[in-house]
Enzyme design. Structure first.
Site, PDB file in Angstrom:
ATOM      1  N   CYS A 163      11.260  -0.438  -5.757  1.00  0.00           N
ATOM      2  CA  CYS A 163       9.927   0.127  -5.535  1.00  0.00           C
ATOM      3  C   CYS A 163       9.664   0.291  -4.033  1.00  0.00           C
ATOM      4  O   CYS A 163       9.228   1.350  -3.578  1.00  0.00           O
ATOM      5  CB  CYS A 163       8.886  -0.777  -6.182  1.00  0.00           C
ATOM      6  SG  CYS A 163       7.210  -0.127  -6.131  1.00  0.00           S
TER       7      CYS A 163
ATOM      8  N   CYS B  41       9.891  -5.769   3.028  1.00  0.00           N
ATOM      9  CA  CYS B  41       9.987  -4.592   2.149  1.00  0.00           C
ATOM     10  C   CYS B  41      11.240  -3.771   2.426  1.00  0.00           C
ATOM     11  O   CYS B  41      11.623  -2.939   1.620  1.00  0.00           O
ATOM     12  CB  CYS B  41       8.749  -3.718   2.308  1.00  0.00           C
ATOM     13  SG  CYS B  41       8.550  -3.045   3.962  1.00  0.00           S
TER      14      CYS B  41
HETATM   15  S1  SF4 Z   1       4.964  -3.788  -1.806  1.00  0.00           S
HETATM   16 FE1  SF4 Z   1       6.818  -2.726  -2.402  1.00  0.00          FE
HETATM   17  S2  SF4 Z   1       7.142  -3.398  -4.565  1.00  0.00           S
HETATM   18 FE2  SF4 Z   1       5.028  -3.834  -4.074  1.00  0.00          FE
HETATM   19  S3  SF4 Z   1       3.912  -2.012  -4.799  1.00  0.00           S
HETATM   20 FE3  SF4 Z   1       4.330  -1.751  -2.582  1.00  0.00          FE
HETATM   21  S4  SF4 Z   1       6.178  -0.553  -2.490  1.00  0.00           S
HETATM   22 FE4  SF4 Z   1       6.054  -1.425  -4.575  1.00  0.00          FE
END
Ligand code: SF4
Length: 228
Positions: free
Chosen positions: A116, A224
């Site tokens: 993600c 991230c």
């Molecule tokens: S922090 Fe990373 S895993 Fe969480 S919603 Fe945002 S992009 Fe997605």
């Protein structure tokens, strides 16, 4: 602009020169580092802001107004973050490029946070940095143990550009003092226990002294991927 500091102009990825600049700036004011970066990279540098606070945006706007800003709109920001980003954009007349994901899976944060983050942060950032020679971030050493040795100027090997962290040496108290001294607007969630603010599914209120303890609080993840 002029500057008196004898430092190299980094038109090529000369690692020795980057190292020298990094050492030279260890005790320099952030504004001096920002001016150097803007003079060195001219229109080939961009500031990546998460709009958690106004400190680096304010420093940049005071010293090198007009420097382009990139904001990674993951699709999962708190409404307060989007509101605050717009307030700062207007206050400083920022030239903000909003990067949205192009190939993201809905609700992937529930099953695979790394994928993600890659789709919603890492890939959009890499698109934003195409054609640039450098990027500037608000990363600070005191934020986490993993960041405690973060350089001020480094070569971002994965992206093949220079990375500049003008406030790498700042503590939380430095940030608080700057906000107070300059009467800066604060993120609405800052007063509600969020010392570090990312996407809503992966951000909880902070506990203890670790300002990023609320990020991915229930899993073994601290970054991230954009600062790897
Ligand atoms: S922090 Fe990373 S895993 Fe969480 S919603 Fe945002 S992009 Fe997605």
């Amino acid at each position: 602009m002029t500057h008196s500091l004898e430092l190299p102009r980094l038109n090529t990825p000369d690692l020795a020169e980057i190292s020298r600049a990094n050492e030279a700036f260890e005790n320099s004011p952030a504004s001096r580092i920002i001016v150097w970066a803007a003079e060195t990279f001219e229109n080939r540098i961009v500031l990546a802001s998460s709009f958690q606070d106004a400190v680096l945006v304010d420093l940049v706007a005071r010293t090198v107004p007009g420097l382009p800003v990139v904001f990674l709109d993951t699709g999962y920001h708190f409404a307060e973050t989007l509101w605050y980003a717009e307030q700062l954009r207007r206050r400083y007349d920022l030239d903000v490029e909003i990067m949205a994901p192009v190939n993201a899976t809905e609700d992937q944060w529930m099953t695979d946070t790394d994928a993600c983050c890659k789709a919603r942060k890492v890939e959009p950032l890499e698109r934003a940095l195409l054609g640039r020679d450098a990027w500037m971030t608000g990363l600070r050493r005191s934020e986490t143990a993993q960041r405690r040795n973060a350089p001020i100027v480094s070569y971002d090997i994965g992206r093949a550009i220079v990375k500049v962290n003008p406030i790498a040496t700042w503590t939380d108290l430095d940030i608080e003092g700057y906000v107070k001294d300059h009467d800066l607007p604060v993120h609405p969630l800052s007063d509600r226990g969020y010392a570090s603010i990312g996407c809503w599914p992966c951000t909880r209120q902070t506990s203890g002294d670790d300002s990023r303890s609320g990020r991915w609080a229930s899993i073994e993840k601290t970054e991230c991927g954009i600062h790897d």
